[in-house]
Scaffold this motif. Structure first.
Motif, PDB file in Angstrom:
ATOM      1  N   ASN A  94       0.822  -1.204   0.000  1.00  0.00           N
ATOM      2  CA  ASN A  94       0.000   0.000   0.000  1.00  0.00           C
ATOM      3  C   ASN A  94       0.858   1.257   0.000  1.00  0.00           C
ATOM      4  OD1 ASN A  94      -2.472  -1.309  -0.088  1.00  0.00           O
ATOM      5  ND2 ASN A  94      -2.782  -1.271   2.127  1.00  0.00           N
ATOM      6  N   ASN A  95       1.969   1.211   0.724  1.00  0.00           N
ATOM      7  CA  ASN A  95       2.890   2.341   0.730  1.00  0.00           C
ATOM      8  C   ASN A  95       3.468   2.589  -0.660  1.00  0.00           C
ATOM      9  OD1 ASN A  95       6.231   2.747   1.166  1.00  0.00           O
ATOM     10  ND2 ASN A  95       4.907   4.308   2.087  1.00  0.00           N
ATOM     11  N   LEU A  96       3.844   1.511  -1.361  1.00  0.00           N
ATOM     12  CA  LEU A  96       4.378   1.662  -2.720  1.00  0.00           C
ATOM     13  C   LEU A  96       3.306   2.143  -3.690  1.00  0.00           C
ATOM     14  CD1 LEU A  96       6.701  -1.478  -2.962  1.00  0.00           C
ATOM     15  CD2 LEU A  96       7.422   0.926  -3.048  1.00  0.00           C
ATOM     16  N   ILE A  97       2.058   1.689  -3.516  1.00  0.00           N
ATOM     17  CA  ILE A  97       0.973   2.184  -4.367  1.00  0.00           C
ATOM     18  C   ILE A  97       0.803   3.687  -4.157  1.00  0.00           C
ATOM     19  CG2 ILE A  97      -1.506   2.077  -4.823  1.00  0.00           C
ATOM     20  CD1 ILE A  97      -1.382  -0.899  -3.994  1.00  0.00           C
ATOM     21  N   TRP A  98       0.850   4.138  -2.898  1.00  0.00           N
ATOM     22  CA  TRP A  98       0.742   5.573  -2.616  1.00  0.00           C
ATOM     23  C   TRP A  98       1.889   6.336  -3.281  1.00  0.00           C
ATOM     24  CZ3 TRP A  98       3.625   9.504  -0.735  1.00  0.00           C
ATOM     25  CH2 TRP A  98       2.948  10.698  -0.423  1.00  0.00           C
ATOM     26  N   ILE A  99       3.096   5.805  -3.180  1.00  0.00           N
ATOM     27  CA  ILE A  99       4.258   6.445  -3.808  1.00  0.00           C
ATOM     28  C   ILE A  99       4.055   6.529  -5.312  1.00  0.00           C
ATOM     29  CG2 ILE A  99       6.695   6.053  -4.384  1.00  0.00           C
ATOM     30  CD1 ILE A  99       7.032   5.038  -1.462  1.00  0.00           C
ATOM     31  N   HIS A 100       3.588   5.433  -5.916  1.00  0.00           N
ATOM     32  CA  HIS A 100       3.336   5.443  -7.361  1.00  0.00           C
ATOM     33  C   HIS A 100       2.341   6.522  -7.737  1.00  0.00           C
ATOM     34  CE1 HIS A 100       0.950   4.322 -10.922  1.00  0.00           C
ATOM     35  NE2 HIS A 100       2.131   4.025 -11.436  1.00  0.00           N
ATOM     36  N   ASN A 101       1.249   6.607  -7.010  1.00  0.00           N
ATOM     37  CA  ASN A 101       0.166   7.510  -7.378  1.00  0.00           C
ATOM     38  C   ASN A 101       0.463   8.968  -7.069  1.00  0.00           C
ATOM     39  OD1 ASN A 101      -1.134   5.169  -8.091  1.00  0.00           O
ATOM     40  ND2 ASN A 101      -2.679   5.258  -6.475  1.00  0.00           N
ATOM     41  N   ASN A 102       1.374   9.227  -6.131  1.00  0.00           N
ATOM     42  CA  ASN A 102       1.599  10.595  -5.670  1.00  0.00           C
ATOM     43  C   ASN A 102       2.972  11.168  -6.010  1.00  0.00           C
ATOM     44  OD1 ASN A 102      -0.847  11.388  -3.775  1.00  0.00           O
ATOM     45  ND2 ASN A 102      -0.375   9.230  -3.379  1.00  0.00           N
ATOM     46  N   LEU A 103       3.962  10.323  -6.248  1.00  0.00           N
ATOM     47  CA  LEU A 103       5.319  10.819  -6.465  1.00  0.00           C
ATOM     48  C   LEU A 103       5.931  10.398  -7.796  1.00  0.00           C
ATOM     49  CD1 LEU A 103       6.845  10.115  -2.912  1.00  0.00           C
ATOM     50  CD2 LEU A 103       5.886  12.272  -3.757  1.00  0.00           C
ATOM     51  N   ALA A 104       5.510   9.258  -8.335  1.00  0.00           N
ATOM     52  CA  ALA A 104       6.203   8.664  -9.486  1.00  0.00           C
ATOM     53  C   ALA A 104       5.663   9.223 -10.794  1.00  0.00           C
ATOM     54  CB  ALA A 104       6.076   7.141  -9.447  1.00  0.00           C
ATOM     55  N   SER A 105       6.169  10.368 -11.200  1.00  0.00           N
ATOM     56  CA  SER A 105       5.759  10.949 -12.480  1.00  0.00           C
ATOM     57  C   SER A 105       6.992  11.478 -13.198  1.00  0.00           C
ATOM     58  CB  SER A 105       4.746  12.077 -12.267  1.00  0.00           C
ATOM     59  OG  SER A 105       5.352  13.178 -11.617  1.00  0.00           O
ATOM     60  N   GLY A 106       6.814  11.727 -14.492  1.00  0.00           N
ATOM     61  CA  GLY A 106       7.908  12.256 -15.295  1.00  0.00           C
ATOM     62  C   GLY A 106       8.801  11.174 -15.857  1.00  0.00           C
ATOM     63  N   LYS A 128      18.593  -5.994   1.414  1.00  0.00           N
ATOM     64  CA  LYS A 128      17.470  -6.676   0.762  1.00  0.00           C
ATOM     65  C   LYS A 128      16.202  -5.828   0.823  1.00  0.00           C
ATOM     66  CE  LYS A 128      19.636 -10.522  -0.326  1.00  0.00           C
ATOM     67  NZ  LYS A 128      19.840 -10.932  -1.724  1.00  0.00           N
ATOM     68  N   SER A 129      16.355  -4.544   0.520  1.00  0.00           N
ATOM     69  CA  SER A 129      15.234  -3.638   0.669  1.00  0.00           C
ATOM     70  C   SER A 129      15.366  -2.473  -0.311  1.00  0.00           C
ATOM     71  CB  SER A 129      15.163  -3.128   2.118  1.00  0.00           C
ATOM     72  OG  SER A 129      13.957  -2.420   2.344  1.00  0.00           O
ATOM     73  N   TYR A 130      14.636  -1.412  -0.044  1.00  0.00           N
ATOM     74  CA  TYR A 130      14.576  -0.268  -0.954  1.00  0.00           C
ATOM     75  C   TYR A 130      14.216   0.963  -0.131  1.00  0.00           C
ATOM     76  CZ  TYR A 130       9.677  -1.485  -0.380  1.00  0.00           C
ATOM     77  OH  TYR A 130       8.476  -1.788   0.180  1.00  0.00           O
ATOM     78  N   SER A 131      14.536   2.119  -0.664  1.00  0.00           N
ATOM     79  CA  SER A 131      14.100   3.392  -0.091  1.00  0.00           C
ATOM     80  C   SER A 131      13.684   4.303  -1.252  1.00  0.00           C
ATOM     81  CB  SER A 131      15.201   4.034   0.750  1.00  0.00           C
ATOM     82  OG  SER A 131      16.415   4.164   0.021  1.00  0.00           O
ATOM     83  N   VAL A 132      12.769   5.221  -0.960  1.00  0.00           N
ATOM     84  CA  VAL A 132      12.260   6.130  -1.978  1.00  0.00           C
ATOM     85  C   VAL A 132      12.290   7.543  -1.411  1.00  0.00           C
ATOM     86  CG1 VAL A 132      10.328   6.747  -3.464  1.00  0.00           C
ATOM     87  CG2 VAL A 132      10.771   4.336  -2.951  1.00  0.00           C
ATOM     88  N   TRP A 133      13.034   8.432  -2.079  1.00  0.00           N
ATOM     89  CA  TRP A 133      13.332   9.753  -1.542  1.00  0.00           C
ATOM     90  C   TRP A 133      12.650  10.842  -2.360  1.00  0.00           C
ATOM     91  CZ3 TRP A 133      16.404   9.666   2.870  1.00  0.00           C
ATOM     92  CH2 TRP A 133      17.001   8.429   3.146  1.00  0.00           C
ATOM     93  N   ALA A 134      12.091  11.832  -1.656  1.00  0.00           N
ATOM     94  CA  ALA A 134      11.469  12.985  -2.298  1.00  0.00           C
ATOM     95  C   ALA A 134      11.423  14.114  -1.274  1.00  0.00           C
ATOM     96  CB  ALA A 134      10.055  12.640  -2.769  1.00  0.00           C
ATOM     97  N   PRO A 135      11.187  15.355  -1.733  1.00  0.00           N
ATOM     98  CA  PRO A 135      11.103  16.474  -0.792  1.00  0.00           C
ATOM     99  C   PRO A 135      10.084  16.232   0.302  1.00  0.00           C
ATOM    100  CG  PRO A 135      11.262  17.307  -3.009  1.00  0.00           C
ATOM    101  CD  PRO A 135      11.091  15.820  -3.133  1.00  0.00           C
ATOM    102  N   LYS A 136      10.424  16.630   1.517  1.00  0.00           N
ATOM    103  CA  LYS A 136       9.534  16.435   2.656  1.00  0.00           C
ATOM    104  C   LYS A 136       8.390  17.434   2.582  1.00  0.00           C
ATOM    105  CE  LYS A 136       9.466  16.076   7.686  1.00  0.00           C
ATOM    106  NZ  LYS A 136      10.257  16.140   8.920  1.00  0.00           N
TER     107      LYS A 136
END
Length: 461
Positions: A367-379, A453-461
């Motif tokens: 669900n966290n990754l879906i939120w990231i996709h829908n709100n941050l992953a553009s361009g 064995k993981s991932y992080s996703v960074w964007a402006p706070k």
């Protein structure tokens, strides 16, 4: 589609149906009644989320529980899925197949029996009844979700035996469905008077001939066609075309041009160039099998350099439907969450597999990754670094600030300096895997980290 084991041939009573003026009128009256009853459902579809704005859910897996309860199971979940950011659900083939109540639907017999006629050994399909299907679709629409139909039009199964005069052989090509729609004979299959074969047969089943006008009329052209009945009466919003290697791309193109709706083909090929060719010919999307195989090479083969390789989404992201697994592959490999982190932060239209979401993986993390996709992953996407264990890429932002994704397939924490799109900006890891909140330098560089064995996703706070 899974290679089906040889199905048991049911002994079907021969039903003689008189088709005269009166029966034609009855069919038309029934159709008009159905259309009238669903008019309110059609008008409500304007409130659906745009397909591609979120994530698709494959709402089944191979051998879901039999017994006619699956539509109810899915209906109970659609609102939660919508709340999580899903915008469409993909259902299995919904009509009666040769194996009746035990079939997953990929051996289609009667395209108009949604679980209401006693044929092929059952009334309901494996998944339920027509009324339960329409209830599910209505509830999905209420939850703003589009519903994608799995369409199997390469082959049919369950017909009676008849002699084909073209080759003098007996084939199972005499179809007399109790719905009274789309009767078929040897002339609607290969070989026939037009040609002996098309792009490919499947599993020894009778192979439909799409060059026959009668077949085209019943599949997508006529007012009562399968495509128009599915869309206008049952309420489907789009199409997943099964085994499109078995027929020419123009078939899918004509179907889409006739009835509209989101369309994606299952062209099972790991070559990105071949997928790009097919999507340009059919003018619809395709599942990105090139991406699937490169992810498997990367995460199972412990070499993330494979994420540099060619994929459909890199050639044409608007035509690429990305996925980690599906009902045909559904193997469990160790890097599944890393693969989901990849497709849910990159270009293309991502799909989540039912069992991954509901049973096998961490739903909160998905669900966290879906939120990231829908709100941050553009361009657009730039790959910043790869080696055997590490992968870093950035999305440049379009309707958002973009992101930087850091994937780590090693057994230890990793850190790396990367160049972002942000100067003098406080950023954070939106997965919560790191508690760092660094500030990017004036030159846009910053050090980020990622757990083993993981991932992080960074964007402006």
């Amino acid at each position: 589609m899974k290679t089906l084991q040889k199905l048991i041939k049911f002994i079907v009573p021969i039903i003689i149906i008189f088709i005269g003026c009166s029966s034609e009128e009855n069919i038309q009256t029934e159709l008009k009644s159905d259309v009238k009853e669903t008019a309110s459902n059609l008008s409500a579809r304007a409130g659906l989320k745009p397909i591609g704005s979120g994530v698709m859910m494959q709402a089944f897996y191979w051998d879901v529980p039999a017994g006619g309860t699956w539509w109810q199971t899915v209906e109970s979940k659609v609102q939660d899925w919508s709340n999580a950011g899903i915008d469409a659900i993909w259902l299995p083939p919904v009509t009666k197949a040769q194996n009746g109540a035990f079939s997953m639907g990929y051996d289609p017999f009667d395209y108009y029996d949604f679980g209401e006629y006693n044929q092929m050994g059952s009334v309901e399909t494996r998944f339920g009844s027509k009324s339960e299907l329409q209830s599910l679709i209505g509830e999905a629409h209420n939850a703003q979700l589009s519903v994608i139909a799995d369409i199997v039009i390469n082959h049919n199964s369950g017909g009676d035996s008849e002699v084909n005069p073209i080759n003098g052989q007996s084939n199972w090509t005499d179809f007399n469905p109790l719905s009274g729609k789309f009767f078929r004979t040897y002339n609607d299959f290969h070989p026939n008077g037009i040609h002996n074969n098309d792009s490919g047969a499947f599993g020894g089943f009778p192979d439909l001939c799409h060059h026959q006008n009668y077949v085209q009329d019943w599949l997508w052209k006529n007012p009562e066609s399968v495509a128009k009945y599915y869309k206008n009466v049952i309420g489907f919003d789009g199409w997943r075309f099964d085994y499109v290697k078995g027929f020419e791309p123009w078939v899918v193109k004509d179907w889409k041009n006739e009835v509209g709706g989101f369309s994606v083909g299952e062209y099972w090929d790991g070559n990105a160039g071949t997928l790009d060719w097919w999507t340009s010919q059919a003018e619809v999307s395709a599942f990105d099998f090139a991406c699937y195989y490169r992810m498997r090479d990367a995460f199972e083969g412990n070499d993330l350099n494979h994420l540099n390789d060619d994929m459909l989404w890199k050639r044409n992201s608007t035509r690429a439907v990305t996925f980690v697994t599906n009902h045909d592959t559904d193997e469990i490999f160790s890097g599944k969450m890393l693969a989901y982190a990849y497709i849910l932060t990159h270009e293309g239209y991502p799909t989540i597999f039912y069992q991954d979401y509901e049973e096998w993986l961490n739903k909160e993390r998905l669900n966290n990754l879906i939120w990231i996709h829908n709100n941050l992953a553009s361009g657009t996407t730039n790959i910043l670094y790869t080696d055997n264990d590490e992968y870093v890429a950035k999305r440049n932002g379009q309707n958002s600030a973009g992101l930087v994704v850091y994937i780590n397939n090693s057994n230890s924490w990793q850190e790396r300096w990367v160049e972002t799109n942000w100067s003098n900006t406080l950023i954070k890891d939106y997965t919560g895997h790191s508690n760092w909140e660094p500030v990017t330098q004036s030159g846009r560089w910053v050090k980020i980290q990622v757990p083993p064995k993981s991932y992080s996703v960074w964007a402006p706070k």
